[in-house]
Structures are given as structure tokens and as C-alpha cells.
Design a protein around this motif. Structure first.
Motif, PDB file in Angstrom:
ATOM      1  N   LYS A   3       0.948  -1.314   0.028  1.00 40.40           N
ATOM      2  CA  LYS A   3      -0.171  -0.067  -0.362  1.00 40.40           C
ATOM      3  C   LYS A   3       0.932   1.205   0.117  1.00 40.40           C
ATOM      4  CE  LYS A   3      -4.042   1.986   0.850  1.00 40.40           C
ATOM      5  NZ  LYS A   3      -5.516   1.659   0.001  1.00 40.40           N
ATOM      6  N   ASN A   4       0.604   2.078  -0.747  1.00 38.53           N
ATOM      7  CA  ASN A   4       1.404   3.533  -0.974  1.00 38.53           C
ATOM      8  C   ASN A   4       2.450   3.586   0.123  1.00 38.53           C
ATOM      9  OD1 ASN A   4       0.169   4.021  -3.518  1.00 38.53           O
ATOM     10  ND2 ASN A   4      -1.604   4.932  -2.444  1.00 38.53           N
ATOM     11  N   ALA A   5       3.598   3.017  -0.022  1.00 33.83           N
ATOM     12  CA  ALA A   5       4.422   2.917   1.099  1.00 33.83           C
ATOM     13  C   ALA A   5       5.322   4.431   0.960  1.00 33.83           C
ATOM     14  CB  ALA A   5       5.700   2.007   0.659  1.00 33.83           C
ATOM     15  N   GLY A   6       5.947   4.880   1.984  1.00 33.09           N
ATOM     16  CA  GLY A   6       6.603   6.046   1.933  1.00 33.09           C
ATOM     17  C   GLY A   6       8.053   5.882   1.486  1.00 33.09           C
ATOM     18  N   PRO A   7       8.754   7.056   1.554  1.00 36.51           N
ATOM     19  CA  PRO A   7      10.207   7.127   0.858  1.00 36.51           C
ATOM     20  C   PRO A   7      10.978   6.128   1.529  1.00 36.51           C
ATOM     21  CG  PRO A   7       9.789   9.329   1.801  1.00 36.51           C
ATOM     22  CD  PRO A   7       8.588   8.397   2.212  1.00 36.51           C
ATOM     23  N   GLY A   8      11.878   5.378   0.488  1.00 38.70           N
ATOM     24  CA  GLY A   8      12.844   4.187   1.168  1.00 38.70           C
ATOM     25  C   GLY A   8      12.206   3.003   1.366  1.00 38.70           C
ATOM     26  N   ARG A   9      10.857   2.814   0.957  1.00 35.16           N
ATOM     27  CA  ARG A   9      10.228   1.465   1.065  1.00 35.16           C
ATOM     28  C   ARG A   9      10.243   1.047  -0.423  1.00 35.16           C
ATOM     29  NH1 ARG A   9       6.915   0.752   5.672  1.00 35.16           N
ATOM     30  NH2 ARG A   9       7.580   2.252   7.182  1.00 35.16           N
ATOM     31  N   LEU A  10       9.974  -0.413  -0.481  1.00 33.77           N
ATOM     32  CA  LEU A  10       9.706  -1.117  -1.807  1.00 33.77           C
ATOM     33  C   LEU A  10       8.964  -0.350  -2.695  1.00 33.77           C
ATOM     34  CD1 LEU A  10       9.458  -4.911  -1.007  1.00 33.77           C
ATOM     35  CD2 LEU A  10      11.381  -3.678  -1.873  1.00 33.77           C
ATOM     36  N   ALA A  11       7.824   0.309  -2.646  1.00 28.80           N
ATOM     37  CA  ALA A  11       7.098   1.149  -3.375  1.00 28.80           C
ATOM     38  C   ALA A  11       7.708   2.331  -3.603  1.00 28.80           C
ATOM     39  CB  ALA A  11       5.680   1.069  -3.040  1.00 28.80           C
ATOM     40  N   VAL A  68      12.477 -16.116   9.539  1.00 27.24           N
ATOM     41  CA  VAL A  68      11.893 -15.706  10.759  1.00 27.24           C
ATOM     42  C   VAL A  68      12.009 -14.159  10.299  1.00 27.24           C
ATOM     43  CG1 VAL A  68      12.844 -15.044  13.128  1.00 27.24           C
ATOM     44  CG2 VAL A  68      13.465 -17.324  12.119  1.00 27.24           C
ATOM     45  N   GLY A  69      10.852 -13.742  11.036  1.00 24.38           N
ATOM     46  CA  GLY A  69      10.664 -12.259  10.749  1.00 24.38           C
ATOM     47  C   GLY A  69       9.824 -11.798   9.670  1.00 24.38           C
ATOM     48  N   PHE A  70      10.061 -12.626   8.433  1.00 28.38           N
ATOM     49  CA  PHE A  70       9.381 -12.640   7.280  1.00 28.38           C
ATOM     50  C   PHE A  70       7.958 -13.422   7.132  1.00 28.38           C
ATOM     51  CE2 PHE A  70       8.454 -13.317   2.619  1.00 28.38           C
ATOM     52  CZ  PHE A  70       8.562 -12.190   2.228  1.00 28.38           C
ATOM     53  N   GLY A  71       8.178 -14.668   7.374  1.00 26.51           N
ATOM     54  CA  GLY A  71       6.953 -15.672   7.310  1.00 26.51           C
ATOM     55  C   GLY A  71       7.276 -16.848   6.679  1.00 26.51           C
ATOM     56  N   LYS A 109       4.465  -8.142   9.432  1.00 25.14           N
ATOM     57  CA  LYS A 109       3.244  -7.580   9.943  1.00 25.14           C
ATOM     58  C   LYS A 109       3.102  -6.248  10.446  1.00 25.14           C
ATOM     59  CE  LYS A 109       0.800 -11.950  11.004  1.00 25.14           C
ATOM     60  NZ  LYS A 109       0.358 -12.811  12.303  1.00 25.14           N
ATOM     61  N   ASP A 110       4.385  -6.274  11.431  1.00 24.89           N
ATOM     62  CA  ASP A 110       4.597  -4.795  12.053  1.00 24.89           C
ATOM     63  C   ASP A 110       4.910  -3.726  10.956  1.00 24.89           C
ATOM     64  OD1 ASP A 110       3.767  -5.915  14.302  1.00 24.89           O
ATOM     65  OD2 ASP A 110       5.862  -6.145  15.147  1.00 24.89           O
ATOM     66  N   ALA A 111       5.784  -4.305   9.941  1.00 20.01           N
ATOM     67  CA  ALA A 111       5.987  -3.199   8.933  1.00 20.01           C
ATOM     68  C   ALA A 111       5.199  -2.543   7.987  1.00 20.01           C
ATOM     69  CB  ALA A 111       7.247  -4.081   7.826  1.00 20.01           C
ATOM     70  N   VAL A 112       4.052  -3.533   7.804  1.00 21.99           N
ATOM     71  CA  VAL A 112       3.073  -2.964   6.908  1.00 21.99           C
ATOM     72  C   VAL A 112       1.969  -2.287   7.668  1.00 21.99           C
ATOM     73  CG1 VAL A 112       3.488  -4.631   5.228  1.00 21.99           C
ATOM     74  CG2 VAL A 112       1.688  -5.335   6.902  1.00 21.99           C
ATOM     75  N   ASN A 113       2.050  -2.251   8.989  1.00 24.75           N
ATOM     76  CA  ASN A 113       1.027  -1.624   9.809  1.00 24.75           C
ATOM     77  C   ASN A 113       1.399  -0.286  10.299  1.00 24.75           C
ATOM     78  OD1 ASN A 113      -1.364  -3.394   9.652  1.00 24.75           O
ATOM     79  ND2 ASN A 113      -0.507  -4.519  10.891  1.00 24.75           N
TER      80      ASN A 113
END
Length: 113
Positions: A3-11, A68-71, A109-113
Motif C-alpha cells: 500500500k502506497n509506502a513512504g520514501p525508502g520503501r519497496l514501493a 524468521v521475521g518474514f514468514g 506484519k509490523d512493517a505494513v501496519n
């Protein structure tokens, strides 16, 4: 989907947008890996293919892959069941199937919330 990520994110700019979501295809993912890991695009592509191949091979053997941490990538058994043909309403038998599943880890989960 990211979802429309901020600067420095994948998107970042240049990615496909669909109904407010930013989509990244395989070519864009290889380009991102190449840039972030300082690899050639060919090396990044081979690394991605090796990862996908390892996950497929493990899932075919009914195993799971945990990062671990990813899924976790795993296989689930879907039981045989009776369904309906949506066009005719006729009852049809649906065979049992093994289906791949992904369960996101806490850090993802924490990274996308």
C-alpha cells in the motif's frame, strides 16, 4: 502488494498502480534486489530463481520454509468437497488438493501496519 509506502520503501516511483495499491512485478523485484545488494541484474535474477526453486522443491516434499521475521511458506491439504457450477447450479465433485500457503511473520506484519 504494498500500500502506497513512504520514501525508502519497496514501493517507489515507476511501479504499477492498481486501485490505490502499488504493485511490483518480477522484473521490478529483480531490479530492486540488484540495486540494494549491489549485484548485476543477471545475478539478482539467478538468486531470485534459486530462492523460488528452493521453496517449490521444499513444498513439493510437503515441507515448509520459514524465514524468521518474514514468514512461512507451507503446504495445506484441502479436502474433497461438493461444489456448484455457478452457471447451471449443478452439483460437482471437487477433488482434494494440496495448496501452497504463506503465513506472514510478526516483523512483516509490523512493517505494513
Amino acid at each position: 502488494m504494498v500500500k502506497n509506502a513512504g520514501p525508502g520503501r519497496l514501493a517507489q516511483t515507476g511501479h504499477n498502480n492498481f486501485q490505490g495499491y502499488t504493485l511490483m512485478n518480477k522484473t521490478e523485484l529483480i531490479e530492486h534486489i540488484s540495486t540494494k545488494a549491489d549485484l548485476s541484474k543477471a545475478d539478482a535474477g539467478r538468486a531470485l530463481e534459486a530462492f523460488i526453486g528452493a521453496v517449490k522443491t521444499t513444498l513439493k516434499k510437503k515441507g515448509s520454509v520459514t524465514l524468521v521475521g518474514f514468514g512461512t511458506f507451507a503446504v495445506s491439504e484441502r479436502a474433497a468437497r461438493t461444489g456448484r457450477n455457478p452457471r447451471t447450479g449443478e452439483a460437482i465433485k471437487i477433488k482434494k488438493a494440496r495448496v501452497p500457503k504463506f503465513r506472514p511473520g510478526k516483523a512483516l506484519k509490523d512493517a505494513v501496519n
